[in-house]
Design a protein around this motif. Structure first.
Motif, short mmCIF file in Angstrom:
data_model
loop_
_atom_site.label_atom_id
_atom_site.label_comp_id
_atom_site.label_asym_id
_atom_site.label_seq_id
_atom_site.Cartn_x
_atom_site.Cartn_y
_atom_site.Cartn_z
N ASN A 57 0.88 -1.17 -0.02
CA ASN A 57 0.00 -0.01 0.11
C ASN A 57 0.67 1.11 -0.01
N GLY A 58 2.21 1.17 0.29
CA GLY A 58 2.91 2.29 0.47
C GLY A 58 2.96 2.91 -0.71
N PRO A 59 3.51 2.23 -1.85
CA PRO A 59 3.61 2.85 -3.20
C PRO A 59 2.38 3.76 -3.73
N TYR A 60 1.16 3.58 -3.13
CA TYR A 60 -0.09 4.10 -3.65
C TYR A 60 0.17 5.72 -2.79
N VAL A 61 0.64 5.54 -1.79
CA VAL A 61 0.81 7.04 -0.82
C VAL A 61 1.89 7.53 -1.54
N GLU A 62 2.93 6.98 -2.00
CA GLU A 62 4.10 7.73 -2.58
C GLU A 62 3.69 8.16 -3.97
N LYS A 63 2.94 7.53 -4.53
CA LYS A 63 2.57 8.07 -6.04
C LYS A 63 1.34 9.19 -5.85
N GLY A 64 0.59 9.14 -4.85
CA GLY A 64 -0.46 10.46 -4.57
C GLY A 64 0.39 11.61 -4.36
N MET A 65 1.36 11.56 -3.33
CA MET A 65 2.17 12.58 -3.14
C MET A 65 3.16 13.25 -4.29
N THR A 66 3.54 12.19 -5.12
CA THR A 66 4.32 12.67 -6.25
C THR A 66 3.27 13.28 -7.35
N GLN A 67 2.15 12.76 -7.52
CA GLN A 67 1.27 13.32 -8.45
C GLN A 67 1.03 14.79 -8.07
N ALA A 68 0.59 15.04 -6.64
CA ALA A 68 0.20 16.27 -6.28
C ALA A 68 1.40 17.28 -6.48
N LEU A 69 2.46 16.92 -6.30
CA LEU A 69 3.71 17.84 -6.53
C LEU A 69 3.85 17.95 -8.04
N ASP A 70 3.75 17.06 -8.80
CA ASP A 70 4.18 17.33 -10.24
C ASP A 70 2.89 18.05 -10.71
N ALA A 71 1.55 18.01 -10.40
CA ALA A 71 0.67 18.89 -10.80
C ALA A 71 0.84 20.31 -10.55
N PHE A 72 1.32 20.47 -9.34
CA PHE A 72 1.57 21.86 -8.95
C PHE A 72 2.64 22.45 -9.80
#
Length: 204
Positions: A57-72
């Motif tokens: 489940n950790g990769p989903y959290v890491e991916k969500g954080m990365t996507q938010a930062l990339d979108a910004f």
């Protein structure tokens, strides 16, 4: 009955008593070792599942954080005053470490290999630290960011410099730190799953 016969009989009885006591002690010790081994295997199986859950489940959290930062970052590169990137865990706010806590509180750690115990203690301490840091981060998100979203991205920027307000920039820096820490936790969880499973094979 002569004295030599009495002595021989006494010695024989003492030998029989000693053998009986020693035999009972050996049987009890063997039984305890079997019980300890079975308990250790049960603990390791539960820890395996908990670590695997973190690993999966950790990769989903890491991916969500990365996507938010990339979108910004992408929005800012296009000149858009986007709200600061943030991440909110949709499920449980922090990873479950209930098996580890139960193992420690019940004294089950005494059944684990010392090297494995140290590695697990170090890992779970890191997970707890991550969880505490995320809860502080999320508290700021709920208190300072969510109420301003309805005003649009401009609410988060200095009207003169048109740059993100320092408090929100720091908040995003914390998100990057959390993302990097999540990545390390995932890596360690993957490694520990293999170590725990190898220990199980040794005990079987």
């Amino acid at each position: 009955m002569t004295r030599s016969r009495i002595s021989f009989r006494l010695v024989s009885e003492l030998v029989i008593i000693f053998a009986g006591v020693y035999g009972a002690f050996w049987v009890e010790r063997f039984r305890q070792e079997v019980e300890d081994q079975e308990r250790a295997l049960t603990i390791l199986a539960a820890l395996d599942r908990e670590l695997e859950n973190l690993s999966q489940n950790g990769p989903y959290v890491e991916k969500g954080m990365t996507q938010a930062l990339d979108a910004f970052r992408e929005a800012r590169s296009e000149g858009i005053q986007a709200p600061p990137a943030f991440y909110r865990e949709p499920g449980a706010e922090t990873p479950s470490i209930s098996v580890w806590r139960a193992t420690v509180s019940s004294g089950g750690v005494n059944l684990l290999d010392p090297g494995l115990f140290y590695a697990l203690a170090e890992f779970y301490n890191r997970v707890e630290s991550f969880s505490e840091r995320y809860l502080r981060y999320n508290e700021f998100t709920e208190r300072e960011i969510l109420p301003l979203l309805s005003r649009g991205g401009e609410a988060f920027y200095d009207p003169v410099s048109e740059e993100l307000e320092p408090s929100f920039q720091v908040h995003m820096d914390q998100l990057r730190t959390l993302r990097d820490e999540a990545s390390l936790i995932i890596f360690r969880a993957d490694s520990l799953v293999q170590v725990v499973r190898a220990e199980v094979e040794l005990l079987r």
